[in-house]
Design an enzyme around this catalytic site. Structure first.
Site, PDB file in Angstrom:
ATOM      1  N   ARG A  69     -11.527   8.667  14.474  1.00 28.18           N
ATOM      2  CA  ARG A  69     -11.212   7.673  13.453  1.00 28.18           C
ATOM      3  C   ARG A  69     -12.413   6.749  13.224  1.00 28.18           C
ATOM      4  NH1 ARG A  69      -6.301   6.657  11.416  1.00 28.18           N
ATOM      5  NH2 ARG A  69      -5.045   7.779  12.902  1.00 28.18           N
ATOM      6  N   MET A  94      -3.698   6.716   2.682  1.00 28.32           N
ATOM      7  CA  MET A  94      -2.780   6.946   3.799  1.00 28.32           C
ATOM      8  C   MET A  94      -3.534   7.152   5.118  1.00 28.32           C
ATOM      9  SD  MET A  94      -0.077   6.492   2.177  1.00 28.32           S
ATOM     10  CE  MET A  94       1.296   7.025   3.190  1.00 28.32           C
ATOM     11  N   LEU A  97      -6.663   2.137   9.425  1.00 27.48           N
ATOM     12  CA  LEU A  97      -8.082   1.790   9.482  1.00 27.48           C
ATOM     13  C   LEU A  97      -8.431   1.138  10.820  1.00 27.48           C
ATOM     14  CD1 LEU A  97      -8.086   0.412   5.881  1.00 27.48           C
ATOM     15  CD2 LEU A  97      -9.298   2.460   6.644  1.00 27.48           C
ATOM     16  N   HIS A 113       1.976  -2.176  -0.417  1.00 29.10           N
ATOM     17  CA  HIS A 113       2.924  -1.549   0.501  1.00 29.10           C
ATOM     18  C   HIS A 113       4.298  -1.537  -0.170  1.00 29.10           C
ATOM     19  CE1 HIS A 113       4.599  -0.242   4.288  1.00 29.10           C
ATOM     20  NE2 HIS A 113       5.565  -1.120   4.129  1.00 29.10           N
ATOM     21  N   THR A 145      -5.303  -7.053   7.303  1.00 25.18           N
ATOM     22  CA  THR A 145      -5.820  -7.541   8.581  1.00 25.18           C
ATOM     23  C   THR A 145      -5.696  -6.394   9.588  1.00 25.18           C
ATOM     24  OG1 THR A 145      -3.656  -8.303   9.286  1.00 25.18           O
ATOM     25  CG2 THR A 145      -5.025  -9.896   8.095  1.00 25.18           C
ATOM     26  N   LEU A 148      -1.081  -3.641  11.192  1.00 25.32           N
ATOM     27  CA  LEU A 148      -0.623  -2.758  10.111  1.00 25.32           C
ATOM     28  C   LEU A 148       0.367  -3.475   9.189  1.00 25.32           C
ATOM     29  CD1 LEU A 148      -0.643   0.213   9.009  1.00 25.32           C
ATOM     30  CD2 LEU A 148       1.407   0.565  10.395  1.00 25.32           C
ATOM     31  N   ASP A 149       0.104  -3.382   7.877  1.00 26.05           N
ATOM     32  CA  ASP A 149       0.988  -3.955   6.857  1.00 26.05           C
ATOM     33  C   ASP A 149       1.283  -5.431   7.119  1.00 26.05           C
ATOM     34  OD1 ASP A 149       1.077  -1.498   5.566  1.00 26.05           O
ATOM     35  OD2 ASP A 149       2.728  -0.819   6.810  1.00 26.05           O
ATOM     36  N   GLU A 178       5.162  -1.760  -8.833  1.00 27.46           N
ATOM     37  CA  GLU A 178       3.832  -1.738  -8.210  1.00 27.46           C
ATOM     38  C   GLU A 178       2.755  -1.725  -9.290  1.00 27.46           C
ATOM     39  OE1 GLU A 178       3.239   1.203  -5.103  1.00 27.46           O
ATOM     40  OE2 GLU A 178       5.363   1.199  -4.623  1.00 27.46           O
TER      41      GLU A 178
HETATM   42  C1  GRF Z   1       2.768   3.813  -3.451  1.00 33.73           C
HETATM   43  O1  GRF Z   1       4.164   3.733  -3.393  1.00 33.73           O
HETATM   44  C2  GRF Z   1       2.177   2.882  -2.451  1.00 33.73           C
HETATM   45  O2  GRF Z   1       2.874   1.689  -2.329  1.00 33.73           O
HETATM   46  C3  GRF Z   1       2.305   3.709  -1.206  1.00 33.73           C
HETATM   47  O3  GRF Z   1       1.966   5.014  -1.612  1.00 33.73           O
HETATM   48  C4  GRF Z   1       2.270   5.162  -2.979  1.00 33.73           C
HETATM   49  C5  GRF Z   1       1.031   5.593  -3.682  1.00 33.73           C
HETATM   50  O4  GRF Z   1       1.262   6.029  -4.971  1.00 33.73           O
HETATM   51  N1  GRF Z   1       1.521   3.190  -0.136  1.00 33.73           N
HETATM   52  P1  GRF Z   1       0.042   6.314  -5.949  1.00 33.73           P
HETATM   53  O5  GRF Z   1      -0.925   7.248  -5.234  1.00 33.73           O
HETATM   54  O6  GRF Z   1      -0.596   5.002  -6.303  1.00 33.73           O
HETATM   55  O7  GRF Z   1       0.652   7.001  -7.140  1.00 33.73           O
END
Ligand code: GRF
Length: 194
Positions: A69, A94, A97, A113, A145, A148-149, A178
């Protein structure tokens, strides 16, 4: 010019929402802000095709090619820093880090998130919200930070959980929000920096 680098792993719909807002609102002309590159850790990420169609430079750094990593993150930092970004955006990236990476971009690294943080960190957020009997769900844009999340919340959107929702139907409803809050949070990030 203030550069943004966006990291993706998949569909890239959040990346595209930011890019389309940037185009529509002429960020480059009016704010001196541009998306310099989209970088994926997966060569077959659909979002790469989308980024190219939006006229954005793309790059791929496959994590599978690295032994650790730490080694992957160090190489990723080099690729990102070619663009000297003021902001690094995790848009469906995904990967967990390393602290080194997070510290390197402290104060200029943000993530979206798909839950109302601090509830439901981690994966399978929508199913977990349904299983818990939540009446609302949503998404959070936050500073990254080393936990995580976690990190300062920059924007949130709330949607109802409806009778008969599956993880997929709820995810789709959250995703529409989003696409609204993420571009807004990026815009606001630069407004605070003029
Ligand atoms: C989103 O729901 C984001 O919140 C999550 O993964 C998804 C990514 O979707 N972490 P995209 O690749 O932006 O279409």
């Amino acid at each position: 010019m203030k550069n943004i680098v966006i990291l993706i792993s998949g569909t890239g719909s959040n990346m595209a929402a930011i890019a389309r807002t940037a185009q529509k609102e002429a960020w480059q002309e009016k704010r001196d802000v541009r998306i310099a590159a989209v970088i994926s850790n997966k060569a077959d990420a659909q979002g790469l095709i989308l980024a190219k169609s939006l006229g954005i430079d793309t790059d791929v750094l496959s994590h599978g090619a690295f032994e650790s990593r730490e080694a992957f993150d160090a190489a990723l930092m080099v690729r990102i820093d070619l663009h000297a970004p003021q902001l690094v955006v995790l848009a469906g990236f995904m990967r967990i880090l390393t602290p080194n990476f997070v510290q390197h971009y402290a104060g200029r690294l943000i993530n979206i998130h798909p839950s109302l943080l601090p509830a439901f960190t981690g994966l399978h957020t929508h199913q977990r919200a349904i299983d818990a009997g939540c009446q609302v769900a949503g998404a959070t844009v936050h500073q990254v930070t080393t936990a995580l999340d976690y990190g300062a919340i920059l924007a949130q959107a709330v949607v109802p959980v409806l009778q008969g929702d599956s993880a997929e139907t709820l995810a789709a409803r959250v995703l529409t929000q989003e696409h609204l809050i993420f571009p807004q949070a990026v815009r606001r990030f630069f407004e605070h920096r003029v």
